[in-house]
Design an enzyme around this catalytic site. Structure first.
Site, short mmCIF file in Angstrom:
data_model
loop_
_atom_site.label_atom_id
_atom_site.label_comp_id
_atom_site.label_asym_id
_atom_site.label_seq_id
_atom_site.Cartn_x
_atom_site.Cartn_y
_atom_site.Cartn_z
N ASN A 1 1.22 -0.41 5.97
CA ASN A 1 1.56 -1.16 4.76
C ASN A 1 2.24 -2.43 5.24
O ASN A 1 3.23 -2.35 5.97
CB ASN A 1 2.51 -0.30 3.91
CG ASN A 1 3.13 -1.08 2.77
OD1 ASN A 1 2.54 -2.03 2.28
ND2 ASN A 1 4.33 -0.68 2.37
N GLY A 2 1.73 -3.60 4.85
CA GLY A 2 2.35 -4.86 5.28
C GLY A 2 1.31 -5.82 5.83
O GLY A 2 0.12 -5.69 5.52
N GLU B 1 8.29 -12.37 -25.13
CA GLU B 1 7.33 -11.26 -24.97
C GLU B 1 7.99 -9.90 -24.81
O GLU B 1 7.42 -8.90 -25.21
CB GLU B 1 6.32 -11.54 -23.85
CG GLU B 1 6.81 -11.41 -22.44
CD GLU B 1 5.67 -11.58 -21.42
OE1 GLU B 1 5.93 -12.15 -20.38
OE2 GLU B 1 4.53 -11.14 -21.67
N CYS C 1 0.86 -1.18 0.00
CA CYS C 1 0.00 0.00 0.00
C CYS C 1 0.89 1.23 0.00
O CYS C 1 2.09 1.12 0.21
CB CYS C 1 -0.87 0.03 1.24
SG CYS C 1 -1.74 -1.52 1.50
N ARG D 1 1.10 1.77 -6.15
CA ARG D 1 1.32 0.76 -5.10
C ARG D 1 0.02 0.07 -4.68
O ARG D 1 0.04 -0.91 -3.95
CB ARG D 1 1.93 1.41 -3.85
CG ARG D 1 3.37 1.80 -4.00
CD ARG D 1 3.89 2.30 -2.69
NE ARG D 1 3.99 1.26 -1.70
CZ ARG D 1 5.08 0.54 -1.45
NH1 ARG D 1 6.17 0.78 -2.13
NH2 ARG D 1 5.09 -0.39 -0.53
N GLU E 1 8.56 -21.05 -19.11
CA GLU E 1 8.38 -19.68 -18.59
C GLU E 1 9.54 -18.79 -19.06
O GLU E 1 9.33 -17.63 -19.44
CB GLU E 1 8.27 -19.71 -17.06
CG GLU E 1 8.19 -18.37 -16.37
CD GLU E 1 7.04 -17.49 -16.82
OE1 GLU E 1 6.15 -17.95 -17.54
OE2 GLU E 1 7.05 -16.31 -16.45
N TRP F 1 -3.86 -1.61 -1.17
CA TRP F 1 -3.82 -2.83 -1.99
C TRP F 1 -4.20 -3.94 -1.02
O TRP F 1 -3.40 -4.35 -0.18
CB TRP F 1 -2.41 -3.03 -2.56
CG TRP F 1 -2.25 -4.30 -3.33
CD1 TRP F 1 -1.76 -5.48 -2.88
CD2 TRP F 1 -2.59 -4.51 -4.70
NE1 TRP F 1 -1.77 -6.41 -3.88
CE2 TRP F 1 -2.27 -5.86 -5.00
CE3 TRP F 1 -3.13 -3.70 -5.70
CZ2 TRP F 1 -2.47 -6.40 -6.27
CZ3 TRP F 1 -3.34 -4.26 -6.96
CH2 TRP F 1 -3.00 -5.58 -7.23
N HIS G 1 13.19 -35.98 -31.44
CA HIS G 1 11.97 -36.28 -32.21
C HIS G 1 11.62 -35.13 -33.16
O HIS G 1 10.48 -35.01 -33.57
CB HIS G 1 10.82 -36.59 -31.25
CG HIS G 1 11.12 -37.76 -30.38
ND1 HIS G 1 11.12 -39.06 -30.86
CD2 HIS G 1 11.48 -37.85 -29.08
CE1 HIS G 1 11.46 -39.89 -29.88
NE2 HIS G 1 11.69 -39.18 -28.79
N LYS H 1 9.16 -15.37 -21.32
CA LYS H 1 9.70 -14.06 -20.91
C LYS H 1 10.53 -13.46 -22.04
O LYS H 1 10.40 -12.28 -22.35
CB LYS H 1 10.59 -14.17 -19.66
CG LYS H 1 9.93 -14.39 -18.35
CD LYS H 1 9.15 -13.23 -17.82
CE LYS H 1 7.74 -13.26 -18.31
NZ LYS H 1 6.78 -14.06 -17.62
N LYS I 1 -1.46 -5.89 -19.93
CA LYS I 1 -1.22 -6.52 -18.64
C LYS I 1 -2.35 -7.50 -18.29
O LYS I 1 -2.11 -8.59 -17.82
CB LYS I 1 -1.09 -5.44 -17.55
CG LYS I 1 -0.83 -6.00 -16.16
CD LYS I 1 0.53 -6.69 -16.09
CE LYS I 1 0.77 -7.40 -14.78
NZ LYS I 1 1.84 -8.41 -14.90
#
Ligand code: M6R
Length: 609
Positions: free
Chosen positions: A100-101, A489, A2, A27, A482, A74, A505, A486, A604
């Protein structure tokens, strides 16, 4: 994650509070609030939604006063709502706090405080801090706050304001950022520098455990023992944009570097105090519930789908339940065999991906029980699923997902251990040993992040190749998928991942002199097999970069370069092996001059089919 702000001075606090919060919306932005002391009482105003909703609410009737605190949220504990928005107050309204936390022991404290007659309004962990201050208040603001800090556990940055001590703000931090801006006849507090750089560039950056007493013309800082601390003034020379990215060039790099904390936060409250068992209070499953399923589907898109592949491995290995992983856009159209004996697990950072949401709705319609793994409290997927486990990664802004992936892996690992615990498929000592290794992962990710120079060199050397191949077996293959995603993209290099044993193969035909191959060899149970596949590509003169566990001296005999990651159980290696692949993609994109945070053609959150 946050944003928090505080002001004490001669001017109207509301001006800085709203300005500072607007700079911190990156944030968190599910709700916002401010509290201002007007000389008699503290007025608190909060609103769900973006900061603009709060501004609309108070326009025409702005809080008046020269001391105040503010917050942009958040959500972690408690959905986004007016009531759950910060600041939080005690019963009397004399004490307010922004946070925050995560306060890990809030449930225990809340029960104690309720027994002592405190009335809670919100579902948040933060509210206990305000009531606890009311409970322990001894007439001295500083020593009372210090007593509160002795009772709370977890990660936090906190700012306290009290009606009984006008003109004073107290702030402190543990594992979350906090900065004090030094003004003339006024001082500022913020979770991050962007909030204050329009007002001052002279700052004190607080360290963990330090507490600051901030008045309009003084700032006194003390350590945990209450001894005065003399700090050097830190002059901020970043521009506003760099400040928003915490001094990093891109959000993606910032988020890669946030992974140790994101993983630590996601683990918090999910391991018992003695470190022997997993505690998933959100689920409270039992053996009968788990045995009622004859199949589990994991459904997701993109990076979240790759996390699902690792999740399948974990659940099958530890809990011995068969799992099918599906891409959401395929699943929803292939008439899947889903009924009341199915557990559907959907994975989504944003909680808004249209195909994943549709798969979830369709499965519910067919009677399945559903569980969502997501990063966004109150998102459509979180609301639609029967049950939710949150990754506590904080907002992910770069299009390329990084910290969401690692925290999704953490949740799957924790979930699989939890299932194994319930079903008795693994012995308690085995589970405790894995938990011990799991707790080391945040520090091991930090260690991996500290060795970035060789990766920059590879990116410069191979960043202009047309094709890059990634190979690996078992979990290494899942991570290879993955890594390839990355790279493609954000750098637009054609990258493909293959199960190393599949090369012969077909794909081996593409391996010619000089083609870069990233070979993952962290999985000990298939190490020799992977090595023989590496020899196959080396024999065709590929340039091979190996990813191996520390202490592996063998691999360097067969490859051109090796990147070592710390040693852990092979099940946890994906959390470490993915980090150099994220960095390689990042620096390759930089080498090619690509727009890292906003790659072409991508968004996103994909909320359309
Ligand atoms: O928000 P979600 O996790 O549902 O998003 C799924 C994919 O769109 C996402 O992971 C995408 O693949 C990322 N850009 C990959 O870095």
């Amino acid at each position: 994650m946050c944003g928090i702000v505080g002001y004490v001075g001669d001017k109207q606090a509301v001006g800085f509070l709203l300005e500072g919060l607007s700079k911190l919306e990156y944030r968190g932005y599910d709700s916002a609030g401010i509290a201002v002391y007007d000389g008699q009482k503290i007025r608190v105003e909060k609103s769900v939604g973006r900061l603009a909703s709060l501004q609309d609410k108070i326009s025409g009737n702005m809080p008046v006063g020269t001391t105040g605190i503010g917050h942009t949220r958040w959500a972690t504990h408690g959905r986004p709502s007016d009531i759950n928005a910060h600041p939080h107050t005690d019963c009397s309204g004399d004490f307010v706090v922004v946070h925050n936390g995560i306060i890990e022991n809030y449930l225990t404290l809340k029960e104690e405080l309720i027994e002592r007659g405190h009335a809670f309004k919100s579902e948040t962990d933060t509210e206990v801090v305000a009531h606890l201050l009311e409970e322990v208040y001894n007439g001295d603001f500083v020593s009372s706050v210090r007593e509160v800090l002795q009772r709370i556990e977890g990660s936090y940055s906190l700012v306290f304001m009290s009606r009984r001590d006008p003109g004073t703000l107290i702030c402190t931090k543990q594992d979350n950022p906090l900065v004090i801006g030094i003004g003339n006849g006024e001082n500022f507090i913020a979770s991050d520098i962007p909030a204050i750089i329009n007002r001052t560039r002279r700052t004190f950056i607080l360290n963990d455990g330090e507490l600051a007493v901030v008045k309009k013309d003084s700032i006194k800082i003390m350590n945990r023992r209450g001894e005065p601390v003399t700090k050097k003034v830190f002059e901020v020379n970043w521009n506003a944009e760099a400040a928003e990215k915490g001094g990093y060039e891109h959000f993606m790099l910032k988020e890669i570097n946030e992974q140790p904390k994101a993983v630590r936060d996601t683990l918090s409250q999910r391991i018992s105090k003695d470190g022997q068992t997993i505690t998933l209070d959100e689920l409270k499953w039992n053996a009968d519930y788990l045995k009622s399923f004859n199949k589990i589907y994991i459904v997701a898109c993109g990076t979240a789908y790759h996390a699902g592949l690792v999740g399948k491995f974990y659940i099958e290995k530890l809990a011995r339940i068969p799992v099918t992983v599906d891409v959401a856009s395929e699943f929803r159209y292939r008439d899947p065999i889903v009924d009341e004996n199915t557990l559907l697990i959907v994975v989504s950072q944003s909680g808004e991906t249209s195909d994943t949401l549709a798969a979830l709705k369709e499965s519910k319609r067919r009677g399945a029980k559903t569980l969502a793994l997501t990063n966004v409290v109150g998102s459509s997927i979180a609301r639609e699923a029967d049950q939710v486990l949150y990754t506590w990664a904080g907002p992910e802004i770069a299009v390329a997902s990084t910290k969401a992936y690692t925290t999704q892996l953490i949740l799957f690992f924790v979930l699989a251990l939890y299932m194994a615990q319930i079903l008795g498929t693994k012995k308690p000592a085995f589970i405790a040993d894995l938990i011990a290794q799991l707790k080391n992962v945040p520090a091991q990710i930090s260690e991996t992040l500290s060795d970035v120079e060789p990766i920059k060199t590879f990116a410069k050397r191979y960043g202009f190749n047309e094709d890059v191949f990634y190979i690996g077996r078992q979990l290494d293959y899942d991570v290879a998928l993955e890594g390839a995603l990355k790279l493609k993209e954000i750098s637009y290099i054609h990258a493909e991942a293959y199960a190393a044993g599949e090369l012969k193969h077909g794909t081996l035909a593409l391996i010619v002199e000089g083609v870069p191959v990233i070979a993952l060899a962290t999985q000990k149970s298939v190490y020799e097999k992977t090595l023989s596949n590496i020899k196959e590509v080396k024999a065709r003169d590929a340039v091979v970069i190996g990813i191996a566990s520390a202490g592996d001296e063998e691999l360097s005999k067969y490859v051109d370069h090796v990147i070592h990651v710390p040693v852990t159980d092979e099940l946890l290696e994906p959390l470490l092996a993915v980090v150099p692949l994220q960095l390689l993609a990042y620096y390759a994109a930089i080498t090619r001059g690509c727009d890292v945070d906003k790659p072409r053609n991508l968004a996103k959150s994909v909320t359309v089919e």
